[in-house]
Design a protein around this motif. Structure first.
Motif, short mmCIF file in Angstrom:
data_model
loop_
_atom_site.label_atom_id
_atom_site.label_comp_id
_atom_site.label_asym_id
_atom_site.label_seq_id
_atom_site.Cartn_x
_atom_site.Cartn_y
_atom_site.Cartn_z
N LEU A 285 33.52 52.35 -8.66
CA LEU A 285 34.57 51.51 -8.08
C LEU A 285 34.78 50.22 -8.88
CD1 LEU A 285 33.83 51.90 -4.28
CD2 LEU A 285 35.76 52.84 -5.54
N LEU A 286 33.70 49.63 -9.37
CA LEU A 286 33.81 48.38 -10.10
C LEU A 286 34.40 48.55 -11.49
CD1 LEU A 286 30.46 46.58 -9.20
CD2 LEU A 286 32.75 45.98 -8.43
N PHE A 287 33.95 49.56 -12.22
CA PHE A 287 34.33 49.69 -13.62
C PHE A 287 35.35 50.79 -13.89
CE2 PHE A 287 30.03 47.85 -13.70
CZ PHE A 287 30.32 46.68 -14.36
N GLY A 288 35.45 51.75 -13.03
CA GLY A 288 36.37 52.85 -13.26
C GLY A 288 35.73 53.91 -14.13
N ALA A 289 36.22 55.12 -13.99
CA ALA A 289 35.63 56.27 -14.68
C ALA A 289 35.84 56.19 -16.20
CB ALA A 289 36.21 57.56 -14.14
N LYS A 290 36.89 55.51 -16.65
CA LYS A 290 37.18 55.46 -18.09
C LYS A 290 36.24 54.49 -18.83
CE LYS A 290 42.00 56.74 -17.68
NZ LYS A 290 43.38 56.36 -17.93
N LYS A 291 35.80 53.45 -18.16
CA LYS A 291 34.96 52.44 -18.82
C LYS A 291 33.49 52.86 -18.91
CE LYS A 291 37.51 48.82 -19.77
NZ LYS A 291 37.56 48.20 -21.07
N ILE A 292 33.03 53.71 -18.03
CA ILE A 292 31.61 54.06 -17.98
C ILE A 292 31.13 54.72 -19.28
CG2 ILE A 292 29.90 55.47 -16.78
CD1 ILE A 292 31.34 54.74 -14.19
N PRO A 293 31.86 55.71 -19.84
CA PRO A 293 31.38 56.28 -21.12
C PRO A 293 31.29 55.24 -22.24
CG PRO A 293 33.00 57.73 -20.14
CD PRO A 293 33.00 56.46 -19.33
N GLU A 294 32.24 54.31 -22.26
CA GLU A 294 32.20 53.26 -23.28
C GLU A 294 30.98 52.37 -23.08
OE1 GLU A 294 35.86 51.06 -23.24
OE2 GLU A 294 37.06 52.90 -23.24
N MET A 295 30.69 52.04 -21.83
CA MET A 295 29.52 51.20 -21.55
C MET A 295 28.23 51.93 -21.93
SD MET A 295 30.64 49.38 -17.93
CE MET A 295 29.25 50.07 -17.15
N MET A 296 28.13 53.20 -21.60
CA MET A 296 26.93 53.97 -21.93
C MET A 296 26.76 54.10 -23.44
SD MET A 296 25.38 54.65 -19.18
CE MET A 296 25.98 53.25 -18.27
N ARG A 297 27.87 54.29 -24.14
CA ARG A 297 27.81 54.39 -25.60
C ARG A 297 27.30 53.07 -26.18
NH1 ARG A 297 32.88 55.46 -26.37
NH2 ARG A 297 32.58 57.62 -25.79
N GLY A 298 27.81 51.96 -25.68
CA GLY A 298 27.36 50.65 -26.15
C GLY A 298 25.89 50.42 -25.84
N MET A 299 25.46 50.83 -24.65
CA MET A 299 24.05 50.69 -24.31
C MET A 299 23.18 51.55 -25.22
SD MET A 299 24.17 50.55 -20.14
CE MET A 299 22.44 50.88 -19.99
N GLY A 300 23.64 52.75 -25.53
CA GLY A 300 22.88 53.63 -26.42
C GLY A 300 22.75 53.03 -27.81
N GLN A 301 23.84 52.47 -28.33
CA GLN A 301 23.79 51.86 -29.65
C GLN A 301 22.87 50.64 -29.64
OE1 GLN A 301 27.92 51.09 -30.46
NE2 GLN A 301 28.28 53.13 -31.29
N GLY A 302 22.94 49.85 -28.58
CA GLY A 302 22.06 48.69 -28.48
C GLY A 302 20.60 49.09 -28.42
N LEU A 303 20.30 50.12 -27.65
CA LEU A 303 18.92 50.60 -27.54
C LEU A 303 18.44 51.15 -28.88
CD1 LEU A 303 16.54 51.10 -25.67
CD2 LEU A 303 17.53 53.31 -25.09
N ARG A 304 19.30 51.86 -29.59
CA ARG A 304 18.95 52.40 -30.90
C ARG A 304 18.64 51.27 -31.88
NH1 ARG A 304 23.64 54.88 -32.36
NH2 ARG A 304 23.41 56.10 -30.47
N GLU A 305 19.47 50.22 -31.88
CA GLU A 305 19.24 49.09 -32.77
C GLU A 305 17.96 48.34 -32.40
OE1 GLU A 305 22.69 46.58 -32.95
OE2 GLU A 305 24.00 48.25 -33.48
N PHE A 306 17.68 48.23 -31.11
CA PHE A 306 16.46 47.57 -30.67
C PHE A 306 15.24 48.34 -31.14
CE2 PHE A 306 13.05 47.15 -27.55
CZ PHE A 306 12.82 45.78 -27.61
N LYS A 307 15.26 49.67 -30.98
CA LYS A 307 14.12 50.49 -31.41
C LYS A 307 13.93 50.39 -32.92
CE LYS A 307 14.04 53.96 -27.75
NZ LYS A 307 14.16 55.38 -27.44
N LYS A 308 15.04 50.36 -33.67
CA LYS A 308 14.95 50.24 -35.12
C LYS A 308 14.33 48.90 -35.52
CE LYS A 308 17.79 50.22 -39.28
NZ LYS A 308 19.15 50.22 -39.82
N ALA A 309 14.77 47.83 -34.87
CA ALA A 309 14.23 46.50 -35.18
C ALA A 309 12.76 46.42 -34.81
CB ALA A 309 15.02 45.42 -34.45
N ALA A 310 12.38 47.01 -33.68
CA ALA A 310 10.97 47.00 -33.26
C ALA A 310 10.12 47.79 -34.25
CB ALA A 310 10.84 47.57 -31.85
#
Length: 67
Positions: free
Chosen positions: A18-43
């Motif tokens: 309801l807050l973000f809409g169905a179209k924004k959720i995949p974009e948010m998840m993709r961004g979170m995945g990229q951020g997590l990948r970069e964090f793991k690489k830096a660690a």
């Protein structure tokens, strides 16, 4: 003590939809995945740098206190 049941998880998902809409959720998840990948690489790089520094100090000859 603190746990989420099926009904609570479904309620959270519904609120997110309801807050973000169905179209924004995949974009948010993709961004979170990229951020997590970069964090793991830096660690991983930081861990490698620390290991290399420890190995370098282990390979140095002992320093003498005499001048």
């Amino acid at each position: 003590m603190f746990g989420l049941g099926t009904s609570e998880i479904l309620l959270v998902i519904l609120v997110i939809l309801l807050l973000f809409g169905a179209k924004k959720i995949p974009e948010m998840m993709r961004g979170m995945g990229q951020g997590l990948r970069e964090f793991k690489k830096a660690a991983s790089e930081a861990t490698d740098d620390i290991k290399k520094a420890v190995e370098d100090t282990d390979n140095e000859p002992p320093k003498s206190d005499k001048v």
